[in-house]
Design an enzyme around this catalytic site. Sequence first.
Site, PDB file in Angstrom:
ATOM      1  N   SER A 120     -13.678 -21.693  -4.115  1.00  0.00           N
ATOM      2  CA  SER A 120     -15.127 -21.354  -4.233  1.00  0.00           C
ATOM      3  C   SER A 120     -15.822 -22.461  -3.519  1.00  0.00           C
ATOM      4  O   SER A 120     -15.536 -23.604  -3.240  1.00  0.00           O
ATOM      5  CB  SER A 120     -15.762 -21.264  -5.487  1.00  0.00           C
ATOM      6  OG  SER A 120     -17.293 -21.070  -5.778  1.00  0.00           O
ATOM      7  N   ASP A 121     -16.806 -22.305  -2.895  1.00  0.00           N
ATOM      8  CA  ASP A 121     -17.671 -23.021  -2.006  1.00  0.00           C
ATOM      9  C   ASP A 121     -19.104 -22.617  -2.250  1.00  0.00           C
ATOM     10  O   ASP A 121     -19.699 -21.358  -2.018  1.00  0.00           O
ATOM     11  CB  ASP A 121     -17.373 -23.296  -0.615  1.00  0.00           C
ATOM     12  CG  ASP A 121     -17.776 -24.197   0.041  1.00  0.00           C
ATOM     13  OD1 ASP A 121     -17.386 -25.369   0.034  1.00  0.00           O
ATOM     14  OD2 ASP A 121     -18.860 -24.250   0.932  1.00  0.00           O
ATOM     15  N   THR A 122     -19.998 -23.481  -1.962  1.00  0.00           N
ATOM     16  CA  THR A 122     -21.420 -23.350  -2.296  1.00  0.00           C
ATOM     17  C   THR A 122     -22.397 -24.115  -1.406  1.00  0.00           C
ATOM     18  O   THR A 122     -21.994 -25.456  -1.108  1.00  0.00           O
ATOM     19  CB  THR A 122     -22.127 -23.656  -3.650  1.00  0.00           C
ATOM     20  OG1 THR A 122     -21.215 -22.814  -4.698  1.00  0.00           O
ATOM     21  CG2 THR A 122     -23.693 -23.245  -3.757  1.00  0.00           C
ATOM     22  N   LYS A 179      -9.893 -23.281   0.637  1.00  0.00           N
ATOM     23  CA  LYS A 179      -9.624 -24.097  -0.554  1.00  0.00           C
ATOM     24  C   LYS A 179      -8.479 -23.187  -1.403  1.00  0.00           C
ATOM     25  O   LYS A 179      -7.421 -23.750  -1.889  1.00  0.00           O
ATOM     26  CB  LYS A 179     -10.814 -24.084  -1.587  1.00  0.00           C
ATOM     27  CG  LYS A 179     -11.499 -25.123  -0.787  1.00  0.00           C
ATOM     28  CD  LYS A 179     -12.903 -25.144  -1.750  1.00  0.00           C
ATOM     29  CE  LYS A 179     -13.895 -25.991  -0.797  1.00  0.00           C
ATOM     30  NZ  LYS A 179     -15.397 -26.258  -1.674  1.00  0.00           N
TER      31      LYS A 179
END
Length: 190
Positions: A71-73, A55
């Site tokens: 960011s990634d969750t 990203k």
Amino acid sequence: MGRLHGPLILASASPQRRKLLKRLRVSFEIIPSRVSERSSEKNPRKLVALLAKRKALEIARRRPDAVVLGSDTLVVCKGEILGKPKNRKDSERILRLLNGSWQRVYTGVCVAVDGGRRVFSEVAVTRVLARKLDEKRLLAFAGKHMDKAGAYAVQDRKDPFIARVDGDLDNVIGLPLKSVRRVLARAAKR
């Protein structure tokens, strides 16, 4: 944190990430990344790091003057990696899996600078315990948070699902600020 070399861009459309980043009292703009979140990676720590980097790089290549935060969750419960629910039925399946169980929330953050030639990454992990809800309450709750990994929103005060958070709450919401501070500080050093 140090002085950033260029404007800060958050590569996310998430209103929760926007709210959390504002707590750092830094100015930033938002350009949501449009990259695919598909991957064959099965290790959750590696997966969130990979997706956060993907990203950040997508926006950094378009804006080489900027400092880009990706960011990634995702949530892992009983060995299953859980992202956002695909539909209401999937939301019900996810909530049944999490119901009354411990899970881990992983968030990868990545800062890309110099058009992506330099990247700084970190992964935060928080343990979360879901309350045990009866089937009627679980079904009433399903579908409420379709845009959230794990199909729940711990920041929603009306969310009855989470009983306990061991670790950083902001990680569970989607942007671990301690990690963000560290990667921004590393990026600020030339």
